[in-house]
Scaffold this active site. Structure first.
Site, PDB file in Angstrom:
ATOM      1  N   LYS A 168       0.838  -1.208   0.000  1.00  0.00           N
ATOM      2  CA  LYS A 168       0.000   0.000   0.000  1.00  0.00           C
ATOM      3  C   LYS A 168       0.874   1.260   0.000  1.00  0.00           C
ATOM      4  CE  LYS A 168      -3.798  -2.517   2.064  1.00  0.00           C
ATOM      5  NZ  LYS A 168      -4.576  -2.935   3.228  1.00  0.00           N
TER       6      LYS A 168
ATOM      7  N   ASP B 122     -10.976   2.546   3.610  1.00  0.00           N
ATOM      8  CA  ASP B 122     -11.221   1.112   3.411  1.00  0.00           C
ATOM      9  C   ASP B 122     -12.711   0.845   3.162  1.00  0.00           C
ATOM     10  OD1 ASP B 122      -9.075  -0.611   3.263  1.00  0.00           O
ATOM     11  OD2 ASP B 122      -8.813  -0.784   5.439  1.00  0.00           O
TER      12      ASP B 122
ATOM     13  N   GLN C 100      -4.792  -1.787   9.478  1.00  0.00           N
ATOM     14  CA  GLN C 100      -4.677  -3.095   8.836  1.00  0.00           C
ATOM     15  C   GLN C 100      -5.253  -4.189   9.744  1.00  0.00           C
ATOM     16  OE1 GLN C 100      -3.439  -3.648   5.635  1.00  0.00           O
ATOM     17  NE2 GLN C 100      -4.157  -5.737   5.940  1.00  0.00           N
TER      18      GLN C 100
END
Ligand code: NAP
Length: 291
Positions: free
Chosen positions: A52, A119, A96
């Site tokens: 990422k 997200d 995460q």
């Protein structure tokens, strides 16, 4: 049969994002800025976060990595999330997953400001997606829909069978596929579905998102169907440097000849999932979505 090249499509989208960032910088706006919070040292999570950060560099975003050890106290993590929520120099951030057992993942998701939740996991963004409002979409479903659009695959009136009902893939994808812009008729299958093989064989568009390597075989696929393989299971391999290989949920060699379009694993849905995070961060920076 046409192979849907997710890697090439992701590259094209990254170039489009890069061009937008260059234009923003030329107009004296600041670069989009994404932060990633990583707790502990899980191998998979370390790899995903490294990708990422690298993706951000490629498209010209600023990125920040925030690290905590496995035993980080909940209040410290929630304090950091609060700080990131207030940071005016930051457009979006992700925490995460998975997190260590002592941290309540759902509470973490809900503590992120929905306007920074790139997200797309916060219930506000999920709810906005459900009723068709602009939102930060969940990465994998949006990546799949983008592939379908860019390959100009006909969806109106088609029967789309999605095997898997998780909150990050099957369920949100079923919402997107049934929306008016796509107009598919959707069936969501899961581990309790009866006559699954026969059901799959009725699909014009079959999405396999169950995490069972090689589950979908040729007899389960209609001639001319579009097959989207989301599965990525690591299986041991003696001939790779890493000692493993990614396997999809579709038995590619026997299914591909029957399809009109099919995604490979790797190089299909995976790269599109990564690019969705960049798309959401750009939307956040441009304040495209009003919460
Ligand atoms: P998950 O949370 O484990 O959900 C799996 C779903 O499949 C569940 O709904 C489960 O049914 C269903 N299922 C499992 N075995 C089944 C069977 N034999 N027959 C019918 N349904 C069955 O998995 P996930 O997070 O959605 O991920 C699915 C796969 O996609 C995994 O391989 C994952 O690694 C991969 N993935 C790939 C990407 C990417 O970017 N390429 C992104 C996310 C996930 P129940 O609900 O009844 O248990």
């Amino acid at each position: 049969m046409q192979i849907i090249d997710g890697k090439a499509t992701a590259r094209t989208i990254k170039e489009e994002i890069r061009a937008e960032v260059d234009a923003m910088v030329s107009a004296f706006q600041r670069r989009p800025h994404l932060a990633a919070v990583l707790v502990g040292h899980d191998g998979g999570s370390e790899t995903y976060v490294a990708y990422k950060i690298r993706d951000c560099e490629e498209v010209g975003f600023r990125s920040t990595l925030v690290r905590f050890e496995d035993d980080v106290p909940g209040n410290v993590l929630f304090g950091k999330i609060d700080e990131l929520n207030q940071d005016h120099e930051l457009d979006g951030f992700i925490v995460q997953l998975p997190l260590p057992d002592h941290i309540d993942e759902q509470r973490v998701i809900e503590s992120i400001d929905p306007s920074k939740d790139v997200d797309g996991f916060h219930p506000v963004n999920v709810g906005r997606t459900v009723i068709g409002l602009p939102s930060y979409g969940s990465a994998t479903p949006y990546g799949i829909v983008e592939l379908i659009k860019r390959y100009q695959i006909e969806t109106t009136g088609k029967h789309c069978v999605i095997v898997g009902r998780s909150n990050i893939v099957g369920r949100p994808l079923s919402i997107l596929m049934s929306q008016k812009s796509i107009n598919a008729t959707v069936t969501v299958a899961h581990s309790r579905t009866r006559d699954l093989e026969a059901l799959c064989a009725t699909a014009d568009i079959l999405v396999a998102a169950l995490g069972s390597p090689g589950f979908v075989k040729a007899h389960m696929v209609k001639e001319g169907a579009v097959v989207i393989d989301v599965g990525t299971t690591r299986v041991p391999a003696s001939d790779t440097k890493s000692g493993f290989r990614l396997k999809g949920d579709v038995l590619f060699e026997e299914v591909a000849p029957k399809c009109s379009f099919i995604t490979p694993v790797p190089g299909g849905v995976g790269p599109m999932t990564r690019v969705s995070l960049l798309t959401n961060t750009l939307k956040a920076a441009k304040k495209n979505i009003r919460h």
